[in-house]
Design a protein around this motif. Structure first.
Motif, short mmCIF file in Angstrom:
data_model
loop_
_atom_site.label_atom_id
_atom_site.label_comp_id
_atom_site.label_asym_id
_atom_site.label_seq_id
_atom_site.Cartn_x
_atom_site.Cartn_y
_atom_site.Cartn_z
N PRO A 1 0.71 -1.05 0.21
CA PRO A 1 0.04 -0.01 -0.17
C PRO A 1 0.89 1.30 0.05
CG PRO A 1 -0.12 -1.03 2.21
CD PRO A 1 0.58 -1.91 1.17
N ILE A 2 0.41 2.40 -0.73
CA ILE A 2 1.03 3.63 -0.64
C ILE A 2 1.38 4.18 0.93
CG2 ILE A 2 -1.13 5.01 -1.09
CD1 ILE A 2 2.25 5.63 -2.65
N SER A 3 0.52 4.06 1.53
CA SER A 3 0.71 4.36 3.09
C SER A 3 1.89 3.79 3.48
CB SER A 3 -0.42 4.41 3.87
OG SER A 3 -0.68 2.67 3.97
N TYR A 4 2.03 2.57 3.32
CA TYR A 4 3.48 1.93 3.75
C TYR A 4 4.82 2.50 3.15
CZ TYR A 4 6.37 -2.11 5.34
OH TYR A 4 7.27 -3.16 5.96
N LEU A 5 4.42 2.77 1.90
CA LEU A 5 5.89 3.33 1.12
C LEU A 5 5.91 4.71 1.50
CD1 LEU A 5 4.83 1.72 -2.22
CD2 LEU A 5 6.72 1.25 -0.86
N GLU A 6 4.99 5.66 1.82
CA GLU A 6 4.97 6.94 2.42
C GLU A 6 5.62 6.79 3.67
OE1 GLU A 6 1.13 9.03 0.21
OE2 GLU A 6 1.24 7.74 2.32
N TRP A 7 5.40 5.98 4.49
CA TRP A 7 6.17 5.65 5.96
C TRP A 7 7.69 5.41 5.66
CZ3 TRP A 7 8.81 1.58 8.16
CH2 TRP A 7 8.90 1.87 9.69
N LEU B 1 12.06 -0.42 -2.88
CA LEU B 1 10.66 0.26 -2.29
C LEU B 1 10.59 1.66 -2.94
CD1 LEU B 1 11.49 -1.02 1.25
CD2 LEU B 1 9.44 -1.57 -0.23
N SER B 2 11.71 2.20 -3.11
CA SER B 2 11.86 3.87 -3.76
C SER B 2 11.23 3.75 -4.95
CB SER B 2 13.15 4.42 -3.86
OG SER B 2 13.85 4.49 -2.46
N THR B 3 11.74 2.76 -5.69
CA THR B 3 10.91 2.63 -7.23
C THR B 3 9.57 2.56 -7.28
OG1 THR B 3 12.93 1.75 -7.95
CG2 THR B 3 10.85 1.49 -9.57
N MET B 4 8.96 1.45 -6.21
CA MET B 4 7.64 1.39 -6.20
C MET B 4 6.87 2.62 -5.77
SD MET B 4 5.54 -1.14 -6.93
CE MET B 4 4.33 -0.23 -7.55
N LEU C 1 3.07 7.00 -6.58
CA LEU C 1 2.98 8.27 -6.30
C LEU C 1 2.46 9.15 -7.54
CD1 LEU C 1 3.39 10.79 -4.03
CD2 LEU C 1 5.75 10.73 -4.80
N ASN C 2 3.30 8.71 -8.37
CA ASN C 2 2.80 9.29 -9.62
C ASN C 2 1.83 8.53 -10.76
OD1 ASN C 2 4.90 11.66 -9.90
ND2 ASN C 2 6.13 9.83 -9.42
N GLY C 3 1.00 7.75 -10.07
CA GLY C 3 -0.10 7.05 -10.74
C GLY C 3 0.29 6.31 -11.90
N LEU C 4 1.20 5.54 -11.85
CA LEU C 4 1.95 4.73 -13.02
C LEU C 4 1.75 3.41 -13.14
CD1 LEU C 4 5.02 7.08 -13.54
CD2 LEU C 4 3.06 7.13 -14.81
N ASP C 5 0.92 2.89 -11.95
CA ASP C 5 0.93 1.54 -11.61
C ASP C 5 0.31 0.93 -12.98
OD1 ASP C 5 -0.16 3.17 -9.20
OD2 ASP C 5 -0.14 1.46 -8.29
N SER C 6 -0.10 1.45 -13.92
CA SER C 6 -0.65 0.63 -15.12
C SER C 6 0.69 0.10 -15.90
CB SER C 6 -1.30 1.62 -15.86
OG SER C 6 -0.50 2.75 -16.27
#
Length: 77
Positions: A31-37, A52-55, A60-65
């Motif tokens: 989840p983004i919240s974990y990566l933000e932490w 983790l930084s790459t993910m 963050l930039n909405g590039l999950d696609s």
């Protein structure tokens, strides 16, 4: 002969978080919240921090696609 490492984006869809609250979760499913932490606290050193930084940047930039085709490919391996 030196073995080449898999492409980083493919690794995000094939490898799993090795420890912590989300141990065993594929990097692309964190989840983004974990990566933000992690971003606030400081990313781990080395390969894990890079993944983790790459993910984090991808989410963050909405590039999950970008990962969808790779996820499908990884599930067939």
């Amino acid at each position: 002969m030196k073995q080449e490492k898999p492409h980083i984006l493919m690794r995000l869809c094939q490898e799993y978080m090795p420890y912590g609250k989300y141990k065993g979760t594929m990097y692309c499913d964190l989840p983004i919240s974990y990566l933000e932490w992690f971003s606030r606290k400081g990313m781990p050193q080395g390969e894990l921090g890079m993944l983790l930084s790459t993910m984090y940047e991808i989410k963050l930039n909405g590039l999950d696609s970008l990962l969808r085709p790779l996820r499908k490919s990884a599930s067939h391996n």
